[in-house]
Design an enzyme around this catalytic site. Structure first.
Site, PDB file in Angstrom:
ATOM      1  N   LYS A 197     -18.229 -15.570   2.993  1.00  0.00           N
ATOM      2  CA  LYS A 197     -17.145 -16.023   1.987  1.00  0.00           C
ATOM      3  C   LYS A 197     -17.111 -14.477   0.943  1.00  0.00           C
ATOM      4  O   LYS A 197     -16.076 -14.219   0.270  1.00  0.00           O
ATOM      5  CB  LYS A 197     -17.684 -17.147   0.963  1.00  0.00           C
ATOM      6  CG  LYS A 197     -17.081 -17.260  -0.192  1.00  0.00           C
ATOM      7  CD  LYS A 197     -15.761 -17.802  -0.207  1.00  0.00           C
ATOM      8  CE  LYS A 197     -15.069 -17.724  -1.729  1.00  0.00           C
ATOM      9  NZ  LYS A 197     -13.571 -17.847  -1.536  1.00  0.00           N
ATOM     10  N   CYS A 205     -12.507 -14.516  -8.125  1.00  0.00           N
ATOM     11  CA  CYS A 205     -13.074 -14.110  -6.990  1.00  0.00           C
ATOM     12  C   CYS A 205     -13.374 -12.840  -6.596  1.00  0.00           C
ATOM     13  O   CYS A 205     -14.433 -12.338  -6.557  1.00  0.00           O
ATOM     14  CB  CYS A 205     -11.947 -14.778  -6.138  1.00  0.00           C
ATOM     15  SG  CYS A 205     -11.682 -16.568  -6.436  1.00  0.00           S
TER      16      CYS A 205
HETATM   17  N1  SAJ Z   1      -4.530  -7.360  -6.277  1.00  0.00           N
HETATM   18  C1  SAJ Z   1      -4.246  -5.734  -6.426  1.00  0.00           C
HETATM   19  N2  SAJ Z   1      -3.600  -5.176  -5.464  1.00  0.00           N
HETATM   20  C2  SAJ Z   1      -3.622  -5.754  -4.107  1.00  0.00           C
HETATM   21  C3  SAJ Z   1      -3.716  -7.008  -4.035  1.00  0.00           C
HETATM   22  C4  SAJ Z   1      -4.328  -7.797  -5.195  1.00  0.00           C
HETATM   23  O1  SAJ Z   1      -4.171  -4.869  -7.363  1.00  0.00           O
HETATM   24  O2  SAJ Z   1      -3.049  -5.057  -3.257  1.00  0.00           O
HETATM   25  C5  SAJ Z   1      -5.069  -7.635  -7.379  1.00  0.00           C
HETATM   26  C6  SAJ Z   1      -4.292  -9.187  -8.024  1.00  0.00           C
HETATM   27  O3  SAJ Z   1      -3.201  -8.656  -8.712  1.00  0.00           O
HETATM   28  C7  SAJ Z   1      -5.205  -9.712  -8.435  1.00  0.00           C
HETATM   29  C8  SAJ Z   1      -6.563  -9.522  -7.778  1.00  0.00           C
HETATM   30  O4  SAJ Z   1      -6.063  -8.340  -7.241  1.00  0.00           O
HETATM   31  O5  SAJ Z   1      -5.441  -9.400 -10.113  1.00  0.00           O
HETATM   32  C9  SAJ Z   1      -7.057 -10.599  -6.956  1.00  0.00           C
HETATM   33  O6  SAJ Z   1      -5.813 -11.401  -6.404  1.00  0.00           O
HETATM   34  P1  SAJ Z   1      -5.547 -11.672  -4.642  1.00  0.00           P
HETATM   35  O7  SAJ Z   1      -4.164 -12.471  -4.820  1.00  0.00           O
HETATM   36  O8  SAJ Z   1      -5.994 -10.572  -3.985  1.00  0.00           O
HETATM   37  O9  SAJ Z   1      -6.838 -12.795  -4.727  1.00  0.00           O
HETATM   38  P2  SAJ Z   1      -7.160 -14.051  -5.264  1.00  0.00           P
HETATM   39  O10 SAJ Z   1      -8.384 -13.841  -6.152  1.00  0.00           O
HETATM   40  O11 SAJ Z   1      -6.026 -14.798  -5.970  1.00  0.00           O
HETATM   41  O12 SAJ Z   1      -7.982 -14.949  -4.151  1.00  0.00           O
HETATM   42  C10 SAJ Z   1      -8.907 -14.146  -3.340  1.00  0.00           C
HETATM   43  C11 SAJ Z   1      -8.467 -14.400  -1.750  1.00  0.00           C
HETATM   44  N3  SAJ Z   1      -9.482 -13.687  -0.946  1.00  0.00           N
HETATM   45  C12 SAJ Z   1      -9.031 -12.986  -0.053  1.00  0.00           C
HETATM   46  O13 SAJ Z   1      -7.853 -12.610  -0.135  1.00  0.00           O
HETATM   47  C13 SAJ Z   1     -10.117 -12.194   0.672  1.00  0.00           C
HETATM   48  C14 SAJ Z   1      -8.359 -16.104  -1.608  1.00  0.00           C
HETATM   49  O14 SAJ Z   1      -8.090 -16.269  -0.313  1.00  0.00           O
HETATM   50  C15 SAJ Z   1      -9.976 -16.658  -1.924  1.00  0.00           C
HETATM   51  O15 SAJ Z   1      -9.743 -18.001  -1.613  1.00  0.00           O
HETATM   52  C16 SAJ Z   1     -10.025 -16.461  -3.332  1.00  0.00           C
HETATM   53  O16 SAJ Z   1     -10.033 -15.003  -3.606  1.00  0.00           O
HETATM   54  C17 SAJ Z   1     -11.404 -16.937  -3.612  1.00  0.00           C
HETATM   55  O17 SAJ Z   1     -11.372 -18.182  -4.268  1.00  0.00           O
HETATM   56  O18 SAJ Z   1     -12.364 -16.436  -3.243  1.00  0.00           O
END
Ligand code: SAJ
Length: 406
Positions: free
Chosen positions: A201, A255
């Site tokens: 995880k 996360c």
């Molecule tokens: N972000 C960027 N650039 C990107 C992708 C995301 O700057 O290319 C930023 C987003 O804007 C945001 C942050 O990163 O601020 C995180 O967003 P996210 O959409 O990537 O992820 P979370 O935090 O909403 O959800 C994640 C997911 N994990 C993965 O993709 C490995 C989700 O599957 C998990 O369930 C969740 O964390 C968790 O609960 O752990």
């Protein structure tokens, strides 16, 4: 009956999903307001498909309560905050929930922990708690770790379709819990041991954090030398084995901006790439603040009150503001003793920060420079409203000519 403990972002959809697939479910939360709201049929946060799922769970007979129930299966999905200084996970809520379960559970009950914990938390904190209470693990109660993987914004779909991991002490209990999740989960469900499940995880979120940091670092390099990072990433990603993520104003949510620190906290001498990546991501709101100063200077804007941040949530099309880059940027601005930035977010109805607007038109009228911090569909679809403004787009979602980027 399954007693789901903690009705937040993960516990609630999970409880609803189980109940809407014919299982008897009681959702428990110590927060009476949450329980009362749910009993009245009101949801506690917005999420695509959640109202329909809620309806079907109510039809399936879901019960909401502030009490822990006497039963043989518990799913614990309570928060696991981390200590900002030590960078270690704080398992106090999980421990408290497990203690409360032990007071009521039937002999042989299975306690499934869904909350994210750092690798080794079960061995270091949860097992001793159970043993000290006089229970024998594997006989009186069984422990399982089944970390969730759903992404805010697409939770319902992902709950149904994502593959899952079940960590258990024995194959038999692992299979039993697998069957439970298979009542709704159409993905593949892998059974492994608890420590491996804990580690997977955290590693999954760390993978994403490191890769976002890489994109952010490229953005800084390209800014430094006048190159277009988006064009470079677009071309690189045409290579069959390259898939670079998007640079942005920082990483929020509960996360990706948190879990990787668990590894840094537990393995400080080993988790070096992770440590640097987290620092890079955490530094992005300051990088954006510097870009704001630059763009203000280039356009002779001297007053912060003529600058507006679009977006307060941690990412697009959700109402969750936890660890949001905009909040981090505002904090940093306050530390620089410079205040006055205006803020608007269509998803945030209550007042969270100073100078917050609740009407897009009024917000745009009152500013000269708009900084896109979150790429909500609203602004992607109504770009024409920004005509005539100076635009600093940190998300690469605005295509109006003259838009400046990270
Ligand atoms: N972000 C960027 N650039 C990107 C992708 C995301 O700057 O290319 C930023 C987003 O804007 C945001 C942050 O990163 O601020 C995180 O967003 P996210 O959409 O990537 O992820 P979370 O935090 O909403 O959800 C994640 C997911 N994990 C993965 O993709 C490995 C989700 O599957 C998990 O369930 C969740 O964390 C968790 O609960 O752990």
């Amino acid at each position: 009956m399954i007693n789901v403990i903690g009705l937040g972002y993960i516990g609630l959809p999970t409880a609803l999903m189980l109940a809407s697939h014919g299982l008897k479910v009681t959702g428990t939360d110590i927060n009476l307001n949450v329980v009362e709201k749910l009993r009245k049929g009101e949801l506690t946060f917005q999420e695509k498909g959640l109202p329909e799922l809620f309806q079907s769970a109510v039809e399936g007979g879901i019960i909401f309560s502030a009490e822990y129930q006497k039963t043989d299966v518990y799913i614990v999905s309570v928060p696991t905050p981390y200590d900002k200084f030590s960078k270690k996970v704080d398992p106090q809520y999980v421990i408290r929930a497990v203690r409360a379960v032990l007071e009521v559970c039937e002999k042989g009950a299975v306690i499934v922990i869904e909350s994210t914990v750092s690798p080794g938390t079960t061995d270091r904190h949860i097992r001793p708690e159970i043993e000290n209470a006089g229970f024998e693990i594997g006989r009186d109660v069984h422990l399982v770790h089944a970390p969730e993987r759903i992404i805010p914004g697409n939770m319902v779909h992902e709950l149904l379709h994502n593959n899952r991991t079940i960590g258990a002490d024995s194959q038999e209990i692992g299979e039993k819990v697998k069957k439970l999740y298979a009542s709704f989960c159409e993905g593949e469900i892998v059974v492994t041991d608890i420590r491996t499940a804990e580690m997977t995880k955290v590693v999954e979120n760390t993978f994403r954090a490191v890769n976002i940091a890489f994109a952010n670092e490229l953005a800084k390099i390209c800014r430094h030398d006048g190159m277009d990072v988006y064009e470079i990433i677009r071309i690189c990603n045409m290579h069959p084995r390259v898939n670079i993520l998007n640079p942005g104003p920082g990483v929020g949510g509960h996360c990706i901006s948190v879990d990787p620190w668990f590894l840094v906290g537990d393995y400080p001498g080993l988790a070096k790439v992770i440590d640097e990546s987290m620092k890079t991501n955490d530094g992005m709101p300051d990088f954006v603040l510097n870009r704001i100063y630059e763009v203000m200077r280039e356009n002779s804007i001297t007053d912060f009150e003529r600058v507006g941040l679009y977006g307060l949530t941690y990412k697009e099309n959700v109402d969750d503001c936890r660890e949001s880059p905009t909040l981090q940027l505002l904090e940093s601005q306050a530390r620089h003793l410079a205040k006055g930035l205006k803020v608007y977010d269509p998803y945030v109805k209550k007042d969270m920060v100073e100078n917050q607007y609740h009407n897009l038109g009024a917000f745009i009228t009152d500013i000269d420079l708009i900084v896109i911090m979150v790429g909500h569909s609203e602004i992607r679809e109504h770009q024409d409203l920004l005509a005539g403004k100076i635009i600093l787009d940190t998300r690469h979602v605005i295509s109006l000519p003259g838009t400046v980027r990270l």
